[in-house]
Design a protein around this motif. Sequence first.
Motif, short mmCIF file in Angstrom:
data_model
loop_
_atom_site.label_atom_id
_atom_site.label_comp_id
_atom_site.label_asym_id
_atom_site.label_seq_id
_atom_site.Cartn_x
_atom_site.Cartn_y
_atom_site.Cartn_z
N PRO A 167 0.83 -1.21 0.00
CA PRO A 167 0.00 0.00 0.00
C PRO A 167 0.86 1.26 0.00
CG PRO A 167 -0.31 -1.27 2.04
CD PRO A 167 0.66 -2.01 1.19
N VAL A 168 0.45 2.20 -0.79
CA VAL A 168 1.16 3.47 -0.87
C VAL A 168 0.57 4.41 0.18
CG1 VAL A 168 1.64 5.45 -2.36
CG2 VAL A 168 1.56 3.15 -3.33
N ALA A 169 1.45 5.03 0.93
CA ALA A 169 0.99 5.98 1.95
C ALA A 169 0.39 7.19 1.25
CB ALA A 169 2.14 6.39 2.85
N LEU A 170 -0.77 7.59 1.70
CA LEU A 170 -1.41 8.77 1.14
C LEU A 170 -0.76 10.02 1.69
CD1 LEU A 170 -5.14 7.65 1.34
CD2 LEU A 170 -3.69 7.75 -0.69
N ARG A 171 -0.74 11.05 0.88
CA ARG A 171 -0.20 12.34 1.30
C ARG A 171 -1.15 12.98 2.30
NH1 ARG A 171 0.39 15.35 -4.30
NH2 ARG A 171 1.36 16.96 -3.04
N ARG A 172 -0.62 13.85 3.14
CA ARG A 172 -1.43 14.60 4.10
C ARG A 172 -1.22 16.09 3.85
NH1 ARG A 172 -4.28 11.24 7.92
NH2 ARG A 172 -5.06 13.30 8.43
N GLY A 173 -2.30 16.84 3.95
CA GLY A 173 -2.20 18.28 3.78
C GLY A 173 -1.27 18.90 4.80
N ARG A 174 -1.30 18.40 6.01
CA ARG A 174 -0.48 18.95 7.09
C ARG A 174 1.00 18.92 6.78
NH1 ARG A 174 -2.36 16.07 12.02
NH2 ARG A 174 -4.23 15.92 10.78
N LYS A 192 -8.37 13.11 -3.98
CA LYS A 192 -7.93 11.71 -3.90
C LYS A 192 -6.98 11.37 -5.04
CE LYS A 192 -11.91 9.53 -1.67
NZ LYS A 192 -13.04 8.61 -1.90
N ALA A 193 -7.31 11.82 -6.26
CA ALA A 193 -6.48 11.53 -7.43
C ALA A 193 -5.08 12.12 -7.29
CB ALA A 193 -7.15 12.04 -8.70
N ALA A 194 -4.96 13.19 -6.52
CA ALA A 194 -3.65 13.80 -6.27
C ALA A 194 -2.88 13.05 -5.19
CB ALA A 194 -3.82 15.27 -5.89
N GLY A 195 -3.47 12.01 -4.65
CA GLY A 195 -2.78 11.16 -3.68
C GLY A 195 -2.94 11.57 -2.23
N PHE A 196 -3.91 12.46 -1.96
CA PHE A 196 -4.13 12.90 -0.59
C PHE A 196 -5.17 12.04 0.12
CE2 PHE A 196 -2.36 16.82 -2.32
CZ PHE A 196 -1.50 17.19 -1.31
N TYR A 197 -4.97 11.86 1.41
CA TYR A 197 -5.98 11.26 2.27
C TYR A 197 -7.17 12.20 2.32
CZ TYR A 197 -8.51 10.31 6.54
OH TYR A 197 -9.52 10.09 7.44
N VAL A 198 -8.37 11.65 2.20
CA VAL A 198 -9.60 12.44 2.29
C VAL A 198 -10.44 11.90 3.44
CG1 VAL A 198 -11.77 13.01 1.15
CG2 VAL A 198 -9.64 13.08 -0.15
N ASP A 199 -10.78 12.77 4.37
CA ASP A 199 -11.71 12.42 5.45
C ASP A 199 -13.10 12.72 4.93
OD1 ASP A 199 -13.35 12.23 7.68
OD2 ASP A 199 -11.88 13.16 9.02
N GLU A 200 -13.76 11.73 4.41
CA GLU A 200 -15.05 11.91 3.73
C GLU A 200 -16.13 12.49 4.64
OE1 GLU A 200 -16.11 8.54 1.37
OE2 GLU A 200 -14.33 8.79 0.11
N ARG A 201 -15.99 12.32 5.94
CA ARG A 201 -16.96 12.91 6.87
C ARG A 201 -16.95 14.43 6.79
NH1 ARG A 201 -14.57 10.73 12.11
NH2 ARG A 201 -12.80 11.39 10.87
N LEU A 202 -15.78 15.02 6.54
CA LEU A 202 -15.66 16.47 6.48
C LEU A 202 -16.10 17.05 5.13
CD1 LEU A 202 -12.26 17.03 8.32
CD2 LEU A 202 -14.58 17.08 9.25
#
Length: 146
Positions: free
Chosen positions: A8-15, A117-127
């Motif tokens: 699994p590829v680690a997703l990027r984080r905005g932080r 998501k396509a840019a590889g970022f984690y998305v918290d779908e609840r937000l």
Amino acid sequence: MTTMVETPVALRRGRDLVSPELFEKVSEFCAEEYGHELSTARNIVDQALAFLKVMGDARAFDMTPSQVVDPGWHSFALHTRAYAAWCQEQFGYFLDHEPKATVRTRPLIGSVVERVKAAGFYVDERLWGAAKDCNPPACCGDGDGC
């Protein structure tokens, strides 16, 4: 016969797009200004940063954050020097925020989530109002379909 095991590829984080100190400063402001728990504010700012990176890189000015994520952008933009410097570093231009420039709709927010998501970022779908168990007002915001 060789079997390939997919790692699994680690997703990027905005932080990770800002220093830890700036991330905390903006998150604390978001918590205080909008009445969120600090952990929630951190998630909001994380999602706002990922959104901004995608929008700014693509110059995709048709994008808009969800109603829940938008305070993360506000909180960062109000730290004007840091925000302006970050925009210049990331994009080479200042990424303006024009409130209510686009009406939030479920299809629009859905497309934004897919781009992030396509840019590889984690998305918290609840937000983003994209989670299956979404309930108003955390859904798509001020448009149709919640």
